[in-house]
Motif scaffolding. Structure first.
Motif, mmCIF file in Angstrom:
data_model
loop_
_atom_site.group_PDB
_atom_site.id
_atom_site.type_symbol
_atom_site.label_atom_id
_atom_site.label_comp_id
_atom_site.label_asym_id
_atom_site.label_seq_id
_atom_site.Cartn_x
_atom_site.Cartn_y
_atom_site.Cartn_z
ATOM 1 N N PRO A 27 3.120 -83.821 -85.612
ATOM 2 C CA PRO A 27 3.474 -82.812 -86.604
ATOM 3 C C PRO A 27 4.438 -83.368 -87.650
ATOM 4 N N THR A 28 4.198 -82.984 -88.876
ATOM 5 C CA THR A 28 5.080 -83.422 -89.968
ATOM 6 C C THR A 28 6.153 -82.408 -90.286
ATOM 7 N N ASN A 29 6.099 -81.241 -89.677
ATOM 8 C CA ASN A 29 7.072 -80.197 -89.940
ATOM 9 C C ASN A 29 7.543 -79.625 -88.622
ATOM 10 N N ALA A 30 8.582 -78.780 -88.652
ATOM 11 C CA ALA A 30 9.115 -78.209 -87.417
ATOM 12 C C ALA A 30 9.855 -76.927 -87.734
ATOM 13 N N ILE A 31 9.844 -75.977 -86.750
ATOM 14 C CA ILE A 31 10.607 -74.734 -86.839
ATOM 15 C C ILE A 31 11.969 -75.002 -86.234
ATOM 16 N N GLU A 32 13.014 -74.860 -87.054
ATOM 17 C CA GLU A 32 14.370 -75.222 -86.604
ATOM 18 C C GLU A 32 15.205 -74.008 -86.214
ATOM 19 N N ALA A 33 15.006 -72.849 -86.857
ATOM 20 C CA ALA A 33 15.828 -71.678 -86.540
ATOM 21 C C ALA A 33 15.093 -70.416 -86.963
ATOM 22 N N VAL A 34 15.455 -69.309 -86.244
ATOM 23 C CA VAL A 34 14.911 -67.991 -86.556
ATOM 24 C C VAL A 34 16.067 -67.002 -86.559
ATOM 25 N N ASN A 35 16.234 -66.264 -87.662
ATOM 26 C CA ASN A 35 17.282 -65.262 -87.785
ATOM 27 C C ASN A 35 16.644 -63.909 -88.095
ATOM 28 N N LEU A 70 1.481 -65.549 -86.090
ATOM 29 C CA LEU A 70 1.470 -66.449 -87.243
ATOM 30 C C LEU A 70 1.196 -67.851 -86.746
ATOM 31 N N ASP A 71 0.262 -68.557 -87.382
ATOM 32 C CA ASP A 71 -0.119 -69.911 -86.988
ATOM 33 C C ASP A 71 0.420 -70.909 -88.018
ATOM 34 N N PHE A 72 1.249 -71.872 -87.516
ATOM 35 C CA PHE A 72 1.815 -72.926 -88.357
ATOM 36 C C PHE A 72 1.073 -74.218 -88.039
ATOM 37 N N GLN A 73 0.372 -74.766 -89.046
ATOM 38 C CA GLN A 73 -0.382 -75.997 -88.870
ATOM 39 C C GLN A 73 0.545 -77.203 -89.055
ATOM 40 N N SER A 74 0.303 -78.256 -88.257
ATOM 41 C CA SER A 74 1.081 -79.500 -88.299
ATOM 42 C C SER A 74 2.576 -79.216 -88.221
ATOM 43 N N THR A 75 2.934 -78.303 -87.288
ATOM 44 C CA THR A 75 4.330 -77.871 -87.128
ATOM 45 C C THR A 75 4.689 -77.890 -85.653
ATOM 46 N N ALA A 76 5.880 -78.377 -85.365
ATOM 47 C CA ALA A 76 6.368 -78.454 -83.985
ATOM 48 C C ALA A 76 7.394 -77.359 -83.742
ATOM 49 N N ASN A 77 7.700 -77.095 -82.459
ATOM 50 C CA ASN A 77 8.705 -76.129 -82.050
ATOM 51 C C ASN A 77 9.995 -76.881 -81.776
ATOM 52 N N ALA A 78 10.927 -76.755 -82.707
ATOM 53 C CA ALA A 78 12.217 -77.447 -82.556
ATOM 54 C C ALA A 78 13.323 -76.483 -82.175
ATOM 55 N N LEU A 79 12.990 -75.279 -81.684
ATOM 56 C CA LEU A 79 14.001 -74.305 -81.283
ATOM 57 C C LEU A 79 14.622 -74.629 -79.938
ATOM 58 N N GLY A 80 13.895 -75.367 -79.119
ATOM 59 C CA GLY A 80 14.382 -75.662 -77.781
ATOM 60 C C GLY A 80 14.071 -74.574 -76.772
ATOM 61 N N ARG A 102 -0.060 -77.763 -83.563
ATOM 62 C CA ARG A 102 -0.023 -76.394 -84.034
ATOM 63 C C ARG A 102 0.987 -75.589 -83.232
ATOM 64 N N THR A 103 1.636 -74.643 -83.922
ATOM 65 C CA THR A 103 2.602 -73.755 -83.276
ATOM 66 C C THR A 103 2.280 -72.320 -83.674
ATOM 67 N N ARG A 104 2.214 -71.453 -82.677
ATOM 68 C CA ARG A 104 1.941 -70.033 -82.923
ATOM 69 C C ARG A 104 3.189 -69.225 -82.592
ATOM 70 N N VAL A 105 3.599 -68.367 -83.540
ATOM 71 C CA VAL A 105 4.730 -67.463 -83.363
ATOM 72 C C VAL A 105 4.171 -66.057 -83.178
ATOM 73 N N VAL A 106 4.490 -65.428 -82.029
ATOM 74 C CA VAL A 106 3.992 -64.085 -81.702
ATOM 75 C C VAL A 106 5.177 -63.138 -81.676
ATOM 76 N N LEU A 107 5.127 -62.092 -82.514
ATOM 77 C CA LEU A 107 6.170 -61.075 -82.575
ATOM 78 C C LEU A 107 5.703 -59.864 -81.782
ATOM 79 N N ASN A 108 6.441 -59.510 -80.717
ATOM 80 C CA ASN A 108 6.116 -58.361 -79.875
ATOM 81 C C ASN A 108 6.850 -57.134 -80.410
ATOM 82 N N LEU A 109 6.072 -56.059 -80.715
ATOM 83 C CA LEU A 109 6.612 -54.886 -81.384
ATOM 84 C C LEU A 109 6.567 -53.670 -80.474
ATOM 85 N N VAL A 110 7.387 -52.680 -80.821
ATOM 86 C CA VAL A 110 7.350 -51.402 -80.114
ATOM 87 C C VAL A 110 6.118 -50.612 -80.530
ATOM 88 N N GLN A 111 5.829 -50.641 -81.806
ATOM 89 C CA GLN A 111 4.655 -49.968 -82.347
ATOM 90 C C GLN A 111 4.088 -50.811 -83.479
#
Length: 722
Positions: A27-35, A70-80, A102-111
């Motif tokens: 991967p050439t990119n990475a997810i570093e933080a989520v706020n 959400l699907d991030f192509q050529s992206t790694a999970n750098a959150l730990g 590839r890295t997939r981010v899944v947001l779990n919602l109430v509704q």
């Protein structure tokens, strides 16, 4: 619309982990933080990346359970870490799964929520906004079969009847007190639940019916009081579908077994897509991953071929999952085959090639498979005819019934069949698979044919009418006429009349007095003669000297006659076998021809008969379908030409369906013949009023009607009428 709950978190993780491991670039990119931060009714996420994105990542949402991926192509999970809980507003948690590059981010919602994405440098902003509650409440509202139309009135269940339909379906018939009862019907687990709103049920109907012996998909029907309502629980078995409808005060539920079609995603006879509804915003995503997701939504075990590749872009909202698969199949030229509860998805060309290879291998096996021998004892069919049918040889009758030289061969290329007419045994040599097919075939055709008694009543009704009127005139002249001896006059003969004269001296002498009328003459007027005597009325006109008398005779006739000729031919025949019965004679015709050698006469015959041809067919409902030809022919000797009479014929040909033992009128021929005849004395008959004394009038009318009544009766094996 009401949505079905499906677990998606495990699905997404399994889809990602089940992807094949391939040698790919790092991967050439990475997810570093989520706020995360809440802004009123909205929730905002900021995802910081190592490098800026060229475009927003593709994503899709699932309505229930509510999730956004959400699907991030050529992206790694750098959150730990792979998951993180938020519990902020309607956002519960987040799952981050990396597979390969590839890295997939899944947001779990109430509704379920809407989302928007925006790029700002190295950061991706995701804004979650709530959906209007009006649409959601309408989706969660219970759908009723029938709304209550008589509000405030108590309703009642009068009776509950269970029946088996003609196709093996279970029919529950509920008699209601009125047609305004509100009804809810829904599937709850393995059962079908029907609620009758504000309805009562008597104690005799509060029971559980065991209907297993009816051989339908329904095993039991339980009716009970449920608060102010009545609840009916229908327990089916196997794979089934239901259909409900209401007619006046009757509510009917039909539960039918589903025969699975291996080439259909959704089974049953209902039209349209029936999968759970999903919303997808899939931008340039992998086709295989989307197919896996839709298969999980439909609870299908899917095997996707490695040749299914490529990406797709779909933006769909509230669409059935099976329709999504259908759209992908059309886009990418894919197809599917189902075996049991497993479906295989591959390109159409690949599936066609694989099926062709399977057929070729089966054909090769049949050519190498050893031959086996089996004998079949036939009870109703003739073994000779069946042997010809198996070999594809046209047979004139019997079981074969094949017409033409292109009959289909049932035996394999290496198979043969030999028949023994004396014992009615059929000997077959063929491969085992063909023997099984022949065994089923013989079981289907070697059955006793049912017989039908057909009775035809042919009624010919005639109605004749005759009315005639005429007159005769006669003149009587009794006065003596002095004419010469031997003179003839109209009405009598005149001649000498010899009489006795007494002389005064007492001597008697005979003297001749010529010209005295020897008899009383009658002078008549010749009018047309009467066709029939009929009723007559006569009167006389005479002078005071009684020497001349005029006689007037008036005759009138009026007759009306009715007649019926009834024939009742009857014939018995087997099912689907033509039968014919005839009764009558053949009329000879003499035909003469002139030639150089002389005149030659030959005699030929033409039939004049009453005949009935019938081909019955017993339907599964117990009625009888008949192809009928009824002919009634008779010679008309009153119109014979040179001694050869014409043939009057009445023919009825039709195809009707009659219930067993019922009667139908299949045809009627109605003929009317009217004639008015006037005979008169020229000139005298044209005098007004007085002309009726010199003319004769005859009015005749004939009506003829032919009716045919047909009554079929199915005869049982015990020689009694069903």
């Amino acid at each position: 619309m009401k949505l079905i709950n499906y677990a998606m978190a495990a699905t997404l993780a399994c889809l990602a982990l089940s992807s094949p491991v391939r040698a790919e670039s790092l991967p050439t990119n990475a997810i570093e933080a989520v706020n995360v931060a809440q802004q009123g009714n909205e929730v905002a996420l900021r995802i910081d990346l190592k490098e800026p994105l060229a475009s927003p990542p593709p994503g899709f949402s699932v309505a229930n359970p509510a999730k956004i991926a959400l699907d991030f192509q050529s992206t790694a999970n750098a959150l730990g870490k792979n998951s993180q809980a938020f519990n902020l507003g309607d956002l519960r948690s987040m799952n981050v799964v990396q597979v390969g590059d590839r890295t997939r981010v899944v947001l779990n919602l109430v509704q379920n929520m809407n989302y928007k994405t925006r790029l700002d440098g190295k950061a991706l902003y995701v804004t979650l906004s709530p959906i209007e509650r009006l649409a959601d409440s309408a989706a969660q509202r219970s759908t009723r079969f029938a709304e209550e139309s008589l509000v405030g009135r108590r309703h009642a269940v009068n009776d509950v009847i269970f029946r088996r339909g003609k196709d093996g379906e279970g029919r529950i018939v509920v008699d209601l007190s009125d047609s305004g009862t509100g009804i809810d019907i829904r599937q709850q687990g393995p059962n079908l639940v029907v609620d009758f709103m504000k309805t009562t049920v008597p104690d005799r109907l509060r029971r559980k019916l065991d209907v297993l012996d009816f051989a339908t998909p329904v095993t039991s029907v339980e009716t009970k009081a449920f608060g102010d309502n009545v609840r009916m629980i229908i327990s089916p078995k196997g794979v089934w579908e239901h259909n409900a409808y209401q007619s006046d005060n009757q509510f009917i539920v039909e539960v039918k077994q589903i025969v699975e079609d291996p080439n259909k995603l959704v089974q049953g006879s209902k039209v349209g897509y029936q999968g759970p509804r999903v919303s997808i915003n899939y931008q340039n995503g992998d086709v295989r991953a989307l197919l896996r997701l839709m298969a999980e939504e439909l609870n299908l075990n899917a095997v996707i071929s490695e040749t299914v590749t490529g990406t797709t872009t779909l933006v769909l909202k509230d669409v059935p999952a099976d329709q999504v698969i259908d759209i992908i199949f059309q886009q990418k030229g894919l197809d599917m085959r189902k075996k049991g509860n497993i479906i295989m998805i591959a390109p159409r060309d690949e599936i066609a090639t694989r099926e062709k290879l399977d057929f070729e291998s089966k054909q090769q096996i049949s050519e190498l498979e050893p031959i086996k021998h089996e004998q079949f004892q036939l009870n109703y069919q003739k073994s000779v005819d069946v042997a010809k049918l198996l070999a594809g040889v046209a047979s004139g009758g019997g079981a074969g019934g094949a017409a033409g030289s292109s009959a289909q061969r049932i035996l394999s290329k290496r198979g043969s069949a030999v028949a023994d007419s004396q014992s009615n045994i059929l000997f077959v040599n063929d491969i085992p698979s063909k023997l099984d097919e022949i065994r089923s075939f013989l079981k289907a055709i070697d059955v006793g044919a049912r017989q039908v008694l057909i009775e035809a009543r042919v009624v010919e009704a005639t109605d004749s009418f005759n009315r005639s009127i005429g007159a005769k005139l006669g003149l009587i002249n009794s006065k003596s006429i002095n004419l010469g001896s031997g003179v003839n006059a109209i009405g009598g003969t005149y001649g000498p009349n010899t009489g006795t004269v007494t002389i005064t001296d007492g001597v008697r002498k005979e003297v001749s007095n010529p010209g005295i009328l020897t008899q009383t003459p009658m002078v008549g007027v010749n009018l047309p003669s009467f066709a029939s005597t009929g009723g007559t009325m006569a009167f006389s006109l005479f002078n005071s000297a009684l020497t001349r008398i005029l006689n007037v005779e008036i005759a009138a006739l009026e007759s009306d006659g009715l007649g019926k000729v009834i024939s009742s031919p009857r014939v018995i025949t087997a099912n689907n076998v033509k039968a014919k019965i005839e009764d009558g004679t053949e009329v000879p015709y003499v035909v003469c021809t002139e030639s150089t050698t002389g005149r030659t006469c030959t005699v030929s015959f033409k039939p004049a008969k009453l005949s009935l041809e019938a081909t019955p067919q017993i339907t599964p409902e117990g009625t009888v379908r008949m192809a009928l030809v009824v002919k009634k022919e008779e010679p008309d000797w009153t119109r014979a030409i040179a001694g050869n009479p014409p043939i009057k014929s009445s023919i009825v040909e039709t195809n009707v369906v009659v219930e067993n033992g019922g009667t139908v009128v299949i045809g009627g021929v109605f003929i009317t013949d009217s004639q008015d005849i006037i005979e008169k004395v020229p000139l005298l008959g044209d005098i007004p009023y007085l002309g009726w004394l010199f003319k004769y009038k005859n009015d005749t009318g004939k009506r003829r009607e032919l009716l045919v009544f047909i009554t079929p009766r199915v005869i049982s094996d015990k020689m009694r009428f069903d």
